[in-house]
Each structure stands twice: as structure tokens, then as C-alpha cells.
Design an enzyme around this catalytic site. Structure first.
Site, mmCIF file in Angstrom:
data_model
loop_
_atom_site.group_PDB
_atom_site.id
_atom_site.type_symbol
_atom_site.label_atom_id
_atom_site.label_comp_id
_atom_site.label_asym_id
_atom_site.label_seq_id
_atom_site.Cartn_x
_atom_site.Cartn_y
_atom_site.Cartn_z
ATOM 1 N N MET A 111 -1.917 43.508 69.977
ATOM 2 C CA MET A 111 -1.915 42.628 68.809
ATOM 3 C C MET A 111 -1.459 43.399 67.584
ATOM 4 O O MET A 111 -2.033 44.441 67.263
ATOM 5 C CB MET A 111 -3.325 42.083 68.562
ATOM 6 C CG MET A 111 -3.810 41.133 69.616
ATOM 7 S SD MET A 111 -5.557 40.729 69.370
ATOM 8 C CE MET A 111 -6.309 42.218 70.026
ATOM 9 N N GLY A 119 -5.526 45.326 63.862
ATOM 10 C CA GLY A 119 -4.671 45.975 64.862
ATOM 11 C C GLY A 119 -5.432 46.467 66.072
ATOM 12 O O GLY A 119 -6.379 47.228 65.937
ATOM 13 N N SER A 120 -5.017 46.074 67.271
ATOM 14 C CA SER A 120 -5.812 46.415 68.448
ATOM 15 C C SER A 120 -5.113 45.937 69.715
ATOM 16 O O SER A 120 -3.980 45.466 69.682
ATOM 17 C CB SER A 120 -7.189 45.751 68.331
ATOM 18 O OG SER A 120 -7.035 44.394 67.971
ATOM 19 N N ARG A 121 -5.834 46.047 70.846
ATOM 20 C CA ARG A 121 -5.325 45.514 72.107
ATOM 21 C C ARG A 121 -6.492 45.047 72.962
ATOM 22 O O ARG A 121 -7.647 45.444 72.737
ATOM 23 C CB ARG A 121 -4.510 46.565 72.860
ATOM 24 C CG ARG A 121 -5.315 47.749 73.307
ATOM 25 C CD ARG A 121 -4.430 48.827 73.886
ATOM 26 N NE ARG A 121 -4.363 48.789 75.342
ATOM 27 C CZ ARG A 121 -3.771 49.724 76.067
ATOM 28 N NH1 ARG A 121 -3.161 50.733 75.485
ATOM 29 N NH2 ARG A 121 -3.752 49.638 77.378
#
Length: 219
Positions: free
Chosen positions: A97, A185-187
């Protein structure tokens, strides 16, 4: 509509923007500079608002499909060893993301929460190969009627400083419902059975609670 996890940040940002605009009217006499400052702080407010947006989505629930838990881009599809819960091979689908994506985490499937654990850690960039093992993260396992146990992992990125996870062991959850939030911000990594059919491709953009990630293999 905005996510409840952003309410405090949105409110603080709003007051800062209002104060900055009023201050610029009194203390900046150069018109172009005053206008530039006002535009800059308003753009900042818009970015905060879009980050915490929480669009309502009509979910077509299915026990035969795993839906995307987040909005983003598929960056990994591979067979891996999952060491924390399964301690064996699973098929991993990883979704990255960007700060411009909706950051709500949604349940990829309906079922019962069997495992939910938070891990403190580093803040490597979310696409780093070691991010899933070394970054701040949460691991959640859902026991589903058709797929058995599936695992999803919220992974913080270089900018993400807080992971919110609503899953608690014993909860009955429904596909598409709000499961948490990751800020800035990440996954999210999905660990699925080896015999399922992955229905997405690398670099494909997916939509949370809409895009089918995997389906039951026909016998």
C-alpha cells in the site's frame, strides 16, 4: 467517510491549518508568499483526509473466495515457509500500500479468529524482503469453512508508526468487515493453502473487499 483511527489526527491537522492560514494573513505581507503558504497547508489537510478515508463497500460474501484485505498492488506471489504459526509451506500473496491507497484492513474471509499476536520490530521499507520477519507487525489466523486456516500479516513500513488490529481470538468475523488500520505506508501478506488457486498476478492493483485473491481448487 473517514476511519475512526484518523479522527484525532484530522482534528489536530484542521486546527493547525486554520491557525496557519490566519497567521499568514497577519504576518506575511507578500501576496504570492502568503498564497503559497495557504495552498501548501490546505494541500496537507487534503492529503491527511484522503489517507484516512474509509469508503463503504458492498461485499458479496463467498466461502469459496479469499478477497483482498487491503487496497494496493500485488508485489509477491510465491511459495514460502511460514515459521510463526503453520511452520510449513504456504502460498504467500503480498499487497503493498502506498500512502495514497486506502489503508483500512478488511477481513479477507469469514470465520473464527484462532490466533492474533502483535510483534514489535523495525521500520524497514515495506517491500524489503525481511520486512515480514523484522518489522513491526501483527499476525492473525482465521479458521474458514472451505480454506481451513488462513493467515494475514499487517506489516509496518518505513513511515508507518502504528498498526491497529481489531482481531481477537475467538471472535467470529465476516468477510469485508473492518479488521484494523495501518498508518502511513505498509503491506499485508496473506498465507494461503498450497492447493488454492491464486487469481491475481504480480503488479496487479487490487481493491479491498472486492478483488478475489484466491479460490478453491475444483476437485
Amino acid at each position: 467517510m473517514f476511519h475512526k483511527e484518523g479522527q484525532k489526527i484530522i482534528l489536530i491537522t484542521f486546527f493547525i491549518v486554520v491557525a496557519a492560514v490566519l497567521a499568514s494573513e497577519y504576518f506575511i505581507s507578500i501576496p504570492w508568499l502568503r498564497m503559497s503558504v495557504q495552498i501548501l497547508v490546505l494541500v496537507f489537510l487534503v492529503l491527511i483526509l484522503q489517507f484516512f478515508r474509509n469508503p463503504k463497500r458492498k461485499v458479496t460474501k463467498s466461502f469459496d473466495e479469499i478477497l483482498a484485505p487491503v487496497d494496493g498492488k500485488v508485489v509477491v506471489i510465491e511459495e514460502v515457509e511460514e515459521p510463526e504459526y503453520f511452520k510449513g509451506k504456504r502460498r504467500m500473496v503480498s499487497i503493498f500500500m502506498s500512502p495514497f491507497n486506502v489503508h483500512v484492513t478488511r477481513y479477507a474471509a469469514s470465520g473464527v479468529i484462532k490466533y492474533s499476536k502483535y510483534h514489535p520490530g523495525k521500520y524497514l521499507v515495506a517491500w524489503h524482503p525481511k520486512a515480514s520477519e523484522e518489522n513491526e507487525r501483527t499476525t492473525v489466523v482465521i479458521n474458514t469453512p472451505k480454506f481451513g486456516d488462513i493467515l494475514y500479516r499487517q506489516v509496518a513500513g518505513a513511515l508507518a508508526k502504528r498498526i491497529v488490529n481489531y482481531a481477537e481470538e475467538g471472535d467470529s468475523v465476516h468477510q469485508g468487515e473492518d479488521a484494523g488500520f495501518i498508518k502511513f505506508g505498509s503491506r499485508v501478506d496473506l498465507y494461503l493453502p498450497l492447493d488454492c488457486i491464486v487469481t491475481v498476478k504480480l503488479d496487479q492493483k487490487v481493491t479491498g473487499a472486492k478483488t478475489c485473491i484466491a479460490a478453491i481448487k475444483e476437485k
